[in-house]
Every structure is written in structure tokens, then in C-alpha cells.
Design a protein around this motif. Structure first.
Motif, PDB file in Angstrom:
ATOM      1  N   UNK A   1       0.850  -1.207   0.000  1.00 13.76           N
ATOM      2  CA  UNK A   1       0.000   0.000   0.000  1.00 13.76           C
ATOM      3  C   UNK A   1       0.888   1.260   0.000  1.00 13.76           C
ATOM      4  N   UNK A   2       2.110   1.122   0.531  1.00 10.69           N
ATOM      5  CA  UNK A   2       3.062   2.258   0.529  1.00 10.69           C
ATOM      6  C   UNK A   2       3.440   2.662  -0.897  1.00 10.69           C
ATOM      7  N   UNK A   3       3.234   1.705  -1.834  1.00 12.79           N
ATOM      8  CA  UNK A   3       3.557   2.010  -3.250  1.00 12.79           C
ATOM      9  C   UNK A   3       2.327   2.542  -3.974  1.00 12.79           C
ATOM     10  N   UNK A   4       1.259   2.794  -3.196  1.00  9.82           N
ATOM     11  CA  UNK A   4       0.067   3.410  -3.788  1.00  9.82           C
ATOM     12  C   UNK A   4      -0.900   2.436  -4.417  1.00  9.82           C
ATOM     13  N   UNK A   5      -0.763   1.127  -4.120  1.00  9.60           N
ATOM     14  CA  UNK A   5      -1.704   0.149  -4.698  1.00  9.60           C
ATOM     15  C   UNK A   5      -2.669  -0.351  -3.625  1.00  9.60           C
ATOM     16  N   UNK A   6      -3.827  -0.812  -4.109  1.00  7.37           N
ATOM     17  CA  UNK A   6      -4.819  -1.444  -3.231  1.00  7.37           C
ATOM     18  C   UNK A   6      -4.393  -2.905  -3.064  1.00  7.37           C
ATOM     19  N   UNK A   7      -4.405  -3.400  -1.850  1.00 14.53           N
ATOM     20  CA  UNK A   7      -4.018  -4.794  -1.579  1.00 14.53           C
ATOM     21  C   UNK A   7      -5.255  -5.571  -1.166  1.00 14.53           C
ATOM     22  N   UNK A   8      -5.536  -6.669  -1.877  1.00 13.75           N
ATOM     23  CA  UNK A   8      -6.725  -7.475  -1.554  1.00 13.75           C
ATOM     24  C   UNK A   8      -6.352  -8.947  -1.402  1.00 13.75           C
ATOM     25  N   UNK A   9      -6.878  -9.570  -0.364  1.00 14.83           N
ATOM     26  CA  UNK A   9      -6.692 -11.012  -0.164  1.00 14.83           C
ATOM     27  C   UNK A   9      -8.045 -11.677  -0.337  1.00 14.83           C
ATOM     28  N   UNK A  10      -8.097 -12.669  -1.218  1.00 15.18           N
ATOM     29  CA  UNK A  10      -9.382 -13.312  -1.542  1.00 15.18           C
ATOM     30  C   UNK A  10      -9.432 -14.722  -0.971  1.00 15.18           C
ATOM     31  N   UNK A  11     -10.596 -15.155  -0.508  1.00 10.36           N
ATOM     32  CA  UNK A  11     -10.702 -16.515   0.062  1.00 10.36           C
ATOM     33  C   UNK A  11     -10.219 -17.584  -0.931  1.00 10.36           C
ATOM     34  N   UNK A  12      -9.405 -18.493  -0.423  1.00 11.18           N
ATOM     35  CA  UNK A  12      -8.936 -19.606  -1.257  1.00 11.18           C
ATOM     36  C   UNK A  12     -10.116 -20.538  -1.542  1.00 11.18           C
ATOM     37  N   UNK A  13      -9.994 -21.307  -2.622  1.00  8.10           N
ATOM     38  CA  UNK A  13     -10.983 -22.356  -2.898  1.00  8.10           C
ATOM     39  C   UNK A  13     -10.602 -23.546  -2.026  1.00  8.10           C
ATOM     40  N   UNK A  14     -11.455 -23.862  -1.075  1.00  5.23           N
ATOM     41  CA  UNK A  14     -11.078 -24.697   0.064  1.00  5.23           C
ATOM     42  C   UNK A  14     -10.546 -26.070  -0.319  1.00  5.23           C
ATOM     43  N   UNK A  15     -11.275 -26.827  -1.049  1.00 10.19           N
ATOM     44  CA  UNK A  15     -11.038 -28.282  -1.099  1.00 10.19           C
ATOM     45  C   UNK A  15      -9.981 -28.720  -2.099  1.00 10.19           C
TER      46      UNK A  15
END
Ligand code: C2G
Length: 136
Positions: free
Chosen positions: A104-118
Motif C-alpha cells: 500500500x506504501x507504493x500506492x496500490x490497493x491490496x486485496x486477499x481473496x478466500x482460497x478455494x477450500x477443497x
């Protein structure tokens, strides 16, 4: 043009990877995938991939969500990549939650998405390994 980037090994490509790439693309117009090289996998991630970098790159380039595949050669290229590729959003599966917040310090949005579980490459290898010995 909103540009999204994600990183990974993507060995034995499976629908969990596709789910991630689809959602990453939904967050912009152009998706860059930084693909771990064989050397990086082996030396820093202790991963021996089934498919080589070129084979994994070919598979990724065939996916409708993917616009560009670049090499991921090490852990420390991300900050520079954000500027080099004019990235707006950085996306990873939530097994990495928190690990890349510094971007985020580089000016980007950081998103973590749920893994596909199985599903996972490890599971595929284990399942196949078990099945192949059953035939003996
Ligand atoms: N993934 C997922 N669901 C799965 C398996 C993987 O959402 N069932 C996601 C991971 O969270 C990751 C991407 O797919 O965002 C690629 O997974 P890997 O190839 O396992 O990537 P990894 O080894 O975690 O490498 O610098 C970052 C590393 O290169 C990430």
C-alpha cells in the motif's frame, strides 16, 4: 484502464487457481500474473514443480482472464513491479493475508481473496500418488 497483478507458481493448474484469476480480473481491466520461475520455486519456495516455467506460462496465457504473464524471480521484486507495470490493485489468496500489506506504501490497493477450500496442487499430487499405488 485499471491494472491488477497477482503472483504464484500455478503448478498443475486447477479450478482453485482459475477462481482466483477470475476474481482478480473482476477487479480491473487488465490482469498481470507474475509466475514463479523454476529457479525461484526451487531455491526460495522449496517447490519442485511438475510443469516447467514455460509450460505453466503457456497454460496461464490460454486463460481468458490473463492479459500478461511475467516472471517472478524473487521475493523482493514486488515493490518495483507495482511501478514498472503501473499496478492499481494487488491480489492474492487469503493464505497470504497481511504478508503484502506493505505494498500500500507504493500506492496500490491490496486485496486477499478466500482460497478455494477443497483443492490444492499438494492434494492433487497426494491423491494421485495414493491412487497410482492402488493399481500395483
Ligand atoms: N489459490 C486459491 N485456492 C486454491 C489454491 C491456490 O485461491 N485452492 C491461490 C493462492 O492463494 C495464490 C494463487 O492461487 O494466490 C496461486 O497459488 P500458488 O501457485 O500456490 O502460489 P504460491 O505458491 O502461494 O505463490 O510471491 C507470492 C508467491 O509467488 C505465491
Amino acid at each position: 484502464m485499471k491494472r491488477v497483478i497477482t503472483y504464484g507458481t500455478f503448478d498443475l493448474l486447477h479450478y482453485g487457481h482459475i477462481n482466483l484469476l477470475r476474481r482478480a480480473k473482476e477487479r480491473g481491466d487488465y490482469l498481470i500474473v507474475a509466475l514463479s520461475t523454476d529457479e525461484f520455486n526451487w531455491s526460495k519456495k522449496q517447490k519442485k514443480t511438475y510443469f516447467s516455467y514455460e509450460q505453466r506460462k503457456q497454460l496461464l496465457e490460454a486463460i481468458r482472464y490473463v492479459d500478461l504473464v511475467i516472471p517472478e524471480k524473487g521475493w523482493d521484486q514486488k515493490r518495483n513491479d507495482m511501478h514498472l507495470y503501473q499496478v492499481d490493485t494487488f491480489v492474492m489468496g487469503d493464505d497470504w493475508t497481511g504478508k503484502f500489506d506493505f505494498l500500500t506504501e507504493e500506492g496500490v490497493k491490496v486485496e486477499y481473496l478466500p482460497r478455494t477450500k477443497e483443492i490444492s496442487t499438494t492434494k492433487i499430487k497426494a491423491d494421485l500418488g495414493i491412487k497410482s499405488t492402488d493399481h500395483k
